[in-house]
Design a protein around this motif. Structure first.
Motif, mmCIF file in Angstrom:
data_model
loop_
_atom_site.group_PDB
_atom_site.id
_atom_site.type_symbol
_atom_site.label_atom_id
_atom_site.label_comp_id
_atom_site.label_asym_id
_atom_site.label_seq_id
_atom_site.Cartn_x
_atom_site.Cartn_y
_atom_site.Cartn_z
ATOM 1 N N UNK A 162 0.816 -1.213 0.000
ATOM 2 C CA UNK A 162 0.000 0.000 0.000
ATOM 3 C C UNK A 162 0.851 1.264 0.000
ATOM 4 N N UNK A 163 1.892 1.292 0.816
ATOM 5 C CA UNK A 163 2.739 2.477 0.900
ATOM 6 C C UNK A 163 3.820 2.404 -0.164
ATOM 7 N N UNK A 164 3.939 3.423 -1.011
ATOM 8 C CA UNK A 164 4.973 3.382 -2.062
ATOM 9 C C UNK A 164 6.372 3.407 -1.450
ATOM 10 N N UNK A 165 7.296 2.710 -2.092
ATOM 11 C CA UNK A 165 8.653 2.595 -1.555
ATOM 12 C C UNK A 165 9.694 3.039 -2.574
ATOM 13 N N UNK A 166 9.398 4.124 -3.278
ATOM 14 C CA UNK A 166 10.375 4.658 -4.230
ATOM 15 C C UNK A 166 11.503 5.330 -3.443
ATOM 16 N N UNK A 167 12.662 5.460 -4.082
ATOM 17 C CA UNK A 167 13.786 6.143 -3.455
ATOM 18 C C UNK A 167 13.676 7.622 -3.795
ATOM 19 N N UNK A 168 13.323 8.440 -2.799
ATOM 20 C CA UNK A 168 12.971 9.834 -3.055
ATOM 21 C C UNK A 168 14.165 10.682 -3.460
ATOM 22 N N UNK A 169 15.377 10.234 -3.141
ATOM 23 C CA UNK A 169 16.568 11.013 -3.495
ATOM 24 C C UNK A 169 17.036 10.742 -4.913
ATOM 25 N N UNK A 170 16.401 9.808 -5.605
ATOM 26 C CA UNK A 170 16.717 9.510 -6.992
ATOM 27 C C UNK A 170 15.629 10.064 -7.905
ATOM 28 N N UNK A 171 15.977 10.281 -9.164
ATOM 29 C CA UNK A 171 14.984 10.736 -10.131
ATOM 30 C C UNK A 171 14.061 9.586 -10.509
ATOM 31 N N UNK A 172 12.985 9.941 -11.185
ATOM 32 C CA UNK A 172 12.061 8.921 -11.687
ATOM 33 C C UNK A 172 12.811 7.927 -12.566
ATOM 34 N N UNK A 173 13.615 8.451 -13.499
ATOM 35 C CA UNK A 173 14.376 7.574 -14.394
ATOM 36 C C UNK A 173 15.320 6.665 -13.600
ATOM 37 N N UNK A 174 16.015 7.223 -12.621
ATOM 38 C CA UNK A 174 16.979 6.434 -11.842
ATOM 39 C C UNK A 174 16.297 5.341 -11.030
ATOM 40 N N UNK A 175 15.103 5.617 -10.514
ATOM 41 C CA UNK A 175 14.349 4.582 -9.813
ATOM 42 C C UNK A 175 14.025 3.420 -10.748
#
Length: 262
Positions: free
Chosen positions: A104-117
């Motif tokens: 449910x909770x997104x776990x993207x890496x916020x310090x990276x760009x969309x492309x880098x994720x």
């Protein structure tokens, strides 16, 4: 698949079959003789009150929880003549077989760009050593670009994950999972916390994804379920209470009594 432990014939286009699965925690049956069939290329919505067994079901499918009884039979596209019992494998092995799960909770890496994720997710299919020295090639770039178009984030490719809205973070994580090329995608309450516009765009996204792979969505938002326009399974006390269209299950008296409350 030929037949279940109850002698029930299983269709040839089955991707996943939970066969009489029971899971108990301190005497409480979170799943109670649960049998459930997901077909190849199917979009399925799962609903039910809190404690109905939805999260436990996904834990069993992904290898996080081992059932007390029953099997989880999975047929991979490249192995159409044999079924694999997922209960014999751990989470990493199940993921490598082509089953992706979005919490449910997104776990993207916020310090990276969309492309880098997305690039990191693509590299995640490799060993840590190979990832360290891997250089992205034209094929990988195209995969990421296509995924950006699919998840409606092409214009945000250079933005940091921290600068995305909640809904956009959800889309990014779905894109990250898709780059690992799962045959089955399990999605837990994707519409929670979204705006109305994001909710309906997410429904469109999941319908688009289901054209090429199977998708199971656990959700409480009935308007979102209606937008998915798919078969609905209602869980109650660890087993299937009703199945069918949303209109069908909403008019089922048992479902009304235990879940819908009207």
């Amino acid at each position: 698949m030929v037949e279940s432990t109850h002698g029930k014939s299983i269709p040839d286009d089955t991707l996943l079959y939970l066969d009489s699965v029971t899971v108990s925690f301190d005497g409480f049956k979170a799943l109670n003789d649960l049998s459930l069939l997901i077909r190849k290329g199917e979009l399925r919505a799962m609903i039910g009150p809190n404690g109905a067994g939805k999260s436990t079901m996904m834990d069993v499918i992904t290898g996080k929880t081992r059932p007390d009884e029953g099997k989880v039979l999975y047929r991979q596209a490249d192995n159409s003549s044999a079924d694999t019992d997922l209960t014999r494998f751990d989470e990493a092995a199940v993921a490598n077989m082509g089953i992706g799960r979005k919490f449910q909770k997104p776990s993207v890496i916020e310090s990276l760009t969309v492309w880098e994720n997305l690039e990191l997710a693509l590299a995640g299919r490799r060993s840590p050593f190979a990832t360290l020295f891997h250089r992205i090639d034209q094929t990988d770039e195209q995969k990421i670009s296509d995924t950006l178009d699919l998840i409606h984030l092409a214009e945000r490719r250079d933005d940091l994950g921290a600068n995305l809205s909640h809904g956009q973070k959800q889309w990014l994580e779905i894109g990250m999972l898709l780059l690992q090329e799962p045959e089955l995608l399990l999605v837990d309450e994707p519409a929670a916390g979204m705006t109305d516009e994001e909710t309906f765009r997410t429904a469109d996204l999941l319908r688009e994804i289901a054209r090429e792979r199977s998708v199971v969505v656990v959700e409480h938002d009935m308007e979102f379920i209606r937008a998915l326009d798919c078969r609905v399974t209602v869980l109650h006390e660890g087993h299937v209470l009703a199945e069918g269209s949303l209109d069908h299950v909403q008019n089922n008296q048992q479902v009304i009594d235990v879940y819908l409350g009207r």
